[in-house]
Design a protein around this motif. Structure first.
Motif, PDB file in Angstrom:
ATOM      1  N   ASN A 443      -2.556 -15.193 -10.599  1.00 11.52           N
ATOM      2  CA  ASN A 443      -1.135 -15.466 -10.428  1.00 11.52           C
ATOM      3  C   ASN A 443      -0.531 -14.706  -9.242  1.00 11.52           C
ATOM      4  N   GLU A 444      -1.169 -14.812  -8.074  1.00 18.18           N
ATOM      5  CA  GLU A 444      -0.632 -14.110  -6.910  1.00 18.18           C
ATOM      6  C   GLU A 444      -1.155 -14.719  -5.620  1.00 18.18           C
ATOM      7  N   SER A 445      -0.293 -14.839  -4.654  1.00 17.87           N
ATOM      8  CA  SER A 445      -0.699 -15.165  -3.286  1.00 17.87           C
ATOM      9  C   SER A 445       0.102 -14.268  -2.366  1.00 17.87           C
ATOM     10  N   GLY A 446      -0.480 -13.942  -1.231  1.00 19.83           N
ATOM     11  CA  GLY A 446       0.239 -13.015  -0.366  1.00 19.83           C
ATOM     12  C   GLY A 446      -0.443 -12.797   0.960  1.00 19.83           C
ATOM     13  N   LEU A 447       0.256 -12.073   1.829  1.00 20.38           N
ATOM     14  CA  LEU A 447      -0.247 -11.734   3.162  1.00 20.38           C
ATOM     15  C   LEU A 447       0.105 -10.283   3.459  1.00 20.38           C
ATOM     16  N   TYR A 448      -0.907  -9.550   3.876  1.00 18.44           N
ATOM     17  CA  TYR A 448      -0.769  -8.131   4.223  1.00 18.44           C
ATOM     18  C   TYR A 448      -1.128  -7.966   5.690  1.00 18.44           C
ATOM     19  N   VAL A 449      -0.294  -7.248   6.425  1.00 19.62           N
ATOM     20  CA  VAL A 449      -0.550  -6.958   7.839  1.00 19.62           C
ATOM     21  C   VAL A 449      -0.376  -5.463   8.044  1.00 19.62           C
ATOM     22  N   GLY A 450      -1.382  -4.811   8.635  1.00 21.35           N
ATOM     23  CA  GLY A 450      -1.312  -3.380   8.862  1.00 21.35           C
ATOM     24  C   GLY A 450      -1.816  -2.999  10.234  1.00 21.35           C
ATOM     25  N   ALA A 451      -1.461  -1.805  10.665  1.00 22.96           N
ATOM     26  CA  ALA A 451      -1.863  -1.315  11.982  1.00 22.96           C
ATOM     27  C   ALA A 451      -2.080   0.188  11.934  1.00 22.96           C
ATOM     28  N   THR A 452      -3.040   0.660  12.741  1.00 21.14           N
ATOM     29  CA  THR A 452      -3.309   2.087  12.902  1.00 21.14           C
ATOM     30  C   THR A 452      -3.357   2.406  14.383  1.00 21.14           C
ATOM     31  N   TRP A 453      -2.596   3.416  14.774  1.00 19.16           N
ATOM     32  CA  TRP A 453      -2.574   3.847  16.179  1.00 19.16           C
ATOM     33  C   TRP A 453      -2.831   5.347  16.211  1.00 19.16           C
ATOM     34  N   GLN A 454      -3.907   5.750  16.887  1.00 22.14           N
ATOM     35  CA  GLN A 454      -4.257   7.151  17.015  1.00 22.14           C
ATOM     36  C   GLN A 454      -4.581   7.443  18.477  1.00 22.14           C
ATOM     37  N   PRO A 455      -3.542   7.697  19.288  1.00 23.64           N
ATOM     38  CA  PRO A 455      -3.764   7.917  20.717  1.00 23.64           C
ATOM     39  C   PRO A 455      -4.498   9.216  21.027  1.00 23.64           C
ATOM     40  N   SER A 456      -4.509  10.148  20.077  1.00 21.73           N
ATOM     41  CA  SER A 456      -5.231  11.407  20.257  1.00 21.73           C
ATOM     42  C   SER A 456      -5.609  11.940  18.890  1.00 21.73           C
ATOM     43  N   ARG A 457      -6.425  12.968  18.883  1.00 19.30           N
ATOM     44  CA  ARG A 457      -6.810  13.570  17.610  1.00 19.30           C
ATOM     45  C   ARG A 457      -5.599  14.163  16.901  1.00 19.30           C
ATOM     46  N   LYS A 458      -4.567  14.528  17.666  1.00 19.09           N
ATOM     47  CA  LYS A 458      -3.413  15.206  17.089  1.00 19.09           C
ATOM     48  C   LYS A 458      -2.452  14.270  16.373  1.00 19.09           C
ATOM     49  N   PHE A 459      -2.372  13.033  16.805  1.00 24.62           N
ATOM     50  CA  PHE A 459      -1.308  12.159  16.294  1.00 24.62           C
ATOM     51  C   PHE A 459      -1.881  10.850  15.765  1.00 24.62           C
ATOM     52  N   GLN A 460      -1.347  10.416  14.624  1.00 23.26           N
ATOM     53  CA  GLN A 460      -1.751   9.133  14.058  1.00 23.26           C
ATOM     54  C   GLN A 460      -0.530   8.458  13.427  1.00 23.26           C
ATOM     55  N   LEU A 461      -0.443   7.152  13.634  1.00 23.60           N
ATOM     56  CA  LEU A 461       0.622   6.344  13.045  1.00 23.60           C
ATOM     57  C   LEU A 461      -0.025   5.192  12.285  1.00 23.60           C
ATOM     58  N   MET A 462       0.349   5.029  11.011  1.00 25.06           N
ATOM     59  CA  MET A 462      -0.148   3.933  10.188  1.00 25.06           C
ATOM     60  C   MET A 462       1.056   3.201   9.593  1.00 25.06           C
ATOM     61  N   ALA A 463       0.951   1.875   9.522  1.00 22.20           N
ATOM     62  CA  ALA A 463       2.036   1.085   8.951  1.00 22.20           C
ATOM     63  C   ALA A 463       1.481  -0.211   8.391  1.00 22.20           C
ATOM     64  N   TYR A 464       2.144  -0.735   7.363  1.00 22.87           N
ATOM     65  CA  TYR A 464       1.773  -2.044   6.843  1.00 22.87           C
ATOM     66  C   TYR A 464       2.993  -2.722   6.237  1.00 22.87           C
ATOM     67  N   SER A 465       2.880  -4.028   6.089  1.00 22.05           N
ATOM     68  CA  SER A 465       3.874  -4.833   5.384  1.00 22.05           C
ATOM     69  C   SER A 465       3.113  -5.852   4.547  1.00 22.05           C
ATOM     70  N   ASP A 466       3.460  -5.943   3.282  1.00 18.64           N
ATOM     71  CA  ASP A 466       2.731  -6.812   2.356  1.00 18.64           C
ATOM     72  C   ASP A 466       3.719  -7.677   1.580  1.00 18.64           C
ATOM     73  N   PHE A 467       3.555  -8.988   1.686  1.00 19.03           N
ATOM     74  CA  PHE A 467       4.406  -9.939   0.973  1.00 19.03           C
ATOM     75  C   PHE A 467       3.585 -10.625  -0.104  1.00 19.03           C
ATOM     76  N   ALA A 468       4.139 -10.730  -1.316  1.00 24.83           N
ATOM     77  CA  ALA A 468       3.429 -11.353  -2.432  1.00 24.83           C
ATOM     78  C   ALA A 468       4.356 -12.320  -3.161  1.00 24.83           C
ATOM     79  N   TYR A 469       3.759 -13.412  -3.634  1.00 27.93           N
ATOM     80  CA  TYR A 469       4.483 -14.429  -4.413  1.00 27.93           C
ATOM     81  C   TYR A 469       3.729 -14.662  -5.716  1.00 27.93           C
ATOM     82  N   PHE A 470       4.464 -14.679  -6.827  1.00 22.66           N
ATOM     83  CA  PHE A 470       3.881 -14.873  -8.155  1.00 22.66           C
ATOM     84  C   PHE A 470       4.457 -16.160  -8.745  1.00 22.66           C
TER      85      PHE A 470
END
Length: 663
Positions: A443-470
């Motif tokens: 009973n679920e359908s959906g789409l998840y989109v995520g990204a990871t950006w690590q320009p150096s060992r010191k810094f990391q950015l992670m993000a996602y967006s997930d949409f679901a329909y029941f």
């Protein structure tokens, strides 16, 4: 009793501990992979126990197979293949530092690998002699006990046993080839050598796991777990949450593991084997027979299968082992130059008819009947930049489920990922566990989109967006509904400092009070932390915020501090947290260090304070003792809990003691 016991315990913590060990250190590095999230929706406990077991018995990386490397849930399929290819091309590693030559492995994952693998002496190819296995294998015995310094209502009247929780585990291990053991576990309130527990513990797990025996890659006897494809047909192993999926880039599974856990669910009992039919083609077969706990209806049919494992009262004990389950299945897998494809099939027979109560409309399409079968095809490709994995399944339900993931490593610093899933409202499998918003593969359908950006060992950015329909009603939702989940997380670190912040907005539709209209329930959660590693000591300061909006507003916040220190013969850690929430909707979670193999992630709501202290002692070279004392003190109530679990005090204190002997 508490006044006499606590000073002695605290003194013992500091007077007996000495020497720094690595048993807990890998958890700090694991934190670098992303904050533990989705505690309610993710099987972190299973993943945690798997890594704890491997950290206690590291493997020789030079003789490690792909199956050995897949034991670690934080590696991507690309990283696993790159490690194996490097050793094949350039010969055995001379040091773990040589992993820096593998470009796909970042600094954090190289550090993590050093806790689970070691550089062993070069060995002749082939399975070792049994004489050498029994002569040079290692034995480990771990005993753990938890003593509550309070009484629950059930302890005085209702529970069949005493209020102490304890378990014992024995493991025999020989490198990458043989692992055998037995685990006995007892929950508080359960009878010991009494009632239906005539043999002592309420739960036992026993297993033998053989690996790397030529074409016989894996053989499991006793209790075991398996996972194939993306988990739509069978996966009673661990599954990662939404941040974990970014870290592993949606890796598929093809595993047989021993059930060395105290968990009383999600395992099979019998035999399982993985055989290499020819180069690039593996065949997995498994068979299982075990007894389950079930709640029966008036006609003697199964209303629900119980998985909590509690047998504290006579009513719970009467449900113990009242259903028999027989399972048979297999998985055929082909892989060639990055491509892979597989077929999975399972058949399950229950001794009683499964008939969930469908008076609640959301249960109408739950699994039912005596005989249930499922089948699927899984497929994928692992390349230098692109990775694709998917599985499509069906079964006796006559419906379909499909899950597909695509990841693209745009540059060495930036990667994207997308996950599409469609789970029919009529699809079901008794053993499915995979990526979902609603916890069920149904009973679920959906789409998840995520990204990871690590320009150096010191810094990391992670993000996602997930949409679901029941499309079908769910619990507390009487009609079709939607959910939307967003998260952004930033971390910055140097050799000694690590700082991070995250914000999560989770929106889902729920019934209003009249049950006729849907309204969006919005949950905002934020966290900021700063951690310092000073070598002999480290600290972590953290602030958490939760704000829920539905029929009313609910605000919660918590500040916490943890410290850990090493000084000559002493290693000790402790923490304190103050929490204040309006109600359960703004509840907060806080990870704290616990016993070996124990995952501690308590939930807090109301107003109060939590404080704990723990120390480890290497009494001898191969003997360790750990003691932990923890108290939760509520300011807004005079009793804690309800029913048999109710404590007629505003504070509870627990003492945990663990000993480990290796020889």
């Amino acid at each position: 009793m508490a006044k006499l016991l606590l000073p002695w315990l605290i003194a013992a913590l500091f007077l007996t501990a000495h020497a720094q060990d690595r048993d807990e250190d890998w958890k700090s590095y694991l934190d670098l992979m992303g904050e533990i999230e989705d505690v309610e929706n993710t099987d972190w406990e299973t993943a945690y126990e798997t890594m704890s077991e491997l950290a206690a018995h590291p493997l020789d990386i030079n003789s490690a197979t792909l199956e050995d490397l897949r034991l670690l849930p934080f590696l991507t399929e690309k990283e696993i293949n790159d490690i194996a290819e490097y050793i094949y091309r350039y010969g055995p590693l001379r040091s773990m530092g040589e992993l820096a030559m593998i470009k796909s492995l970042n600094y954090e994952k190289r550090q993590l690998l050093s806790y689970f693998f070691y550089i062993g002496e070069e060995q002749k190819q082939g399975f070792p002699k049994w004489g050498n296995i029994f002569k040079y294998g290692s034995h480990t015995l771990v005993a753990t006990g938890k003593i509550p310094l309070y009484k629950r209502n059930g302890d005085e009247e209702g529970y069949l046993g005493y209020p102490y929780r304890h378990n014992i585990r024995y493991t025999f291990n020989y490198s990458n080839y043989l692992k055998a053991g037995i685990v006995g576990a007892q929950d508080a309130g359960e009878p010991f050598f009494a009632n239906k527990n005539k043999t002592g513990y309420d739960f036992y797990s026993y297993y033998i796991l053989l690996r790397n025996m030529g074409r016989l890659k894996t053989l499991a006897l006793g209790r075991y777990r398996v996972g194939y494809g993306m988990g739509l047909v069978i996966n009673n192993d661990f599954s990662m949450g939404k941040i974990g999926m970014l870290a592993t880039l949606g890796r598929s599974q093809n595993q047989i593991r021993a059930h060395s856990s105290t968990m009383q669910a999600k395992y099979l009992q019998g035999a399982a084997a993985k055989v290499e039919l020819t180069k690039g083609v593996d065949l997995n077969l498994f068979a299982s027979w075990r007894k389950l706990d079930a709640t029966l209806n008036d006609s003697g049919r199964i209303q629900t299968i119980r998985t909590d494992g509690y047998h504290r009262t006579q009513a719970e004990m009467d449900k113990k082992n009242n259903v028999e389950q027989t399972v048979a299945g297999g998985h055929l897998n082909w892989f060639y130059k990055g491509f892979h494809a597989g077929i999975t099939g399972t058949f399950t027979h229950l001794s009683r008819n499964l008939q969930p109560a469908i008076s609640a409309i959301y249960r109408r399409y739950y699994a039912h009947g005596n005989d249930i079968w499922n089948a699927s095809v899984d497929y994928g490709y692992t390349g230098a930049k692109l990775t694709f994995n998917g599985e499509t399944a069906t079964g006796s339900c006559g419906a379909m489920a499909t899950l597909n993931s695509l990841s693209w490593k745009v540059t060495s610093e930036f990667s994207l990922m997308a996950i599409q899933r469609f789970y029919s409202k009529k699809y079901y499998s008794l053993f499915s566990q995979s990526f979902s918003e609603g916890r069920r593969i149904q009973n679920e359908s959906g789409l998840y989109v995520g990204a990871t950006w690590q320009p150096s060992r010191k810094f990391q950015l992670m993000a996602y967006s997930d949409f679901a329909y029941f499309p079908w009603p769910r619990y507390q939702v009487s009609q079709a509904s939607h959910a939307w989940d967003h998260l952004i997380q930033m971390t910055w670190q140097t050799n000694q400092w690590k700082m991070g912040m995250r914000y999560r907005l989770k929106r889902r539709e729920q019934d209003m009070n009249d049950g006729q209209l849907l309204e969006w329930k919005n949950e905002h959660r934020g966290r900021f932390y700063a951690a310092y590693d000073g070598g002999n000591w480290n600290s972590r300061t953290q602030g958490d915020l939760a704000y829920s909006q539905f029929t009313g507003n609910s605000l919660g916040w918590m500040v916490s501090q943890q410290l850990q220190a090493h000084y000559k013969w002493m290693k000790a850690s402790g923490g304190i947290a103050y929490f204040h929430t309006d109600d359960f909707d703004s509840r907060l979670y806080a990870y704290e260090r616990g016993m070996l193999y124990s995952f501690s992630f308590p939930v807090f709501y109301g107003e109060g304070i939590r404080y704990w202290i723990m120390a480890q002692a290497d009494v001898r070279k191969n003997m360790k003792v750990i003691v932990k004392v923890g108290t939760t003190n509520y300011f807004d109530r005079s009793v804690i809990g309800t029913g048999y679990q109710q404590v007629k005090h505003s504070a509870i204190t627990d003492v945990e003691i663990q000993g480990r002997i290796s020889f």
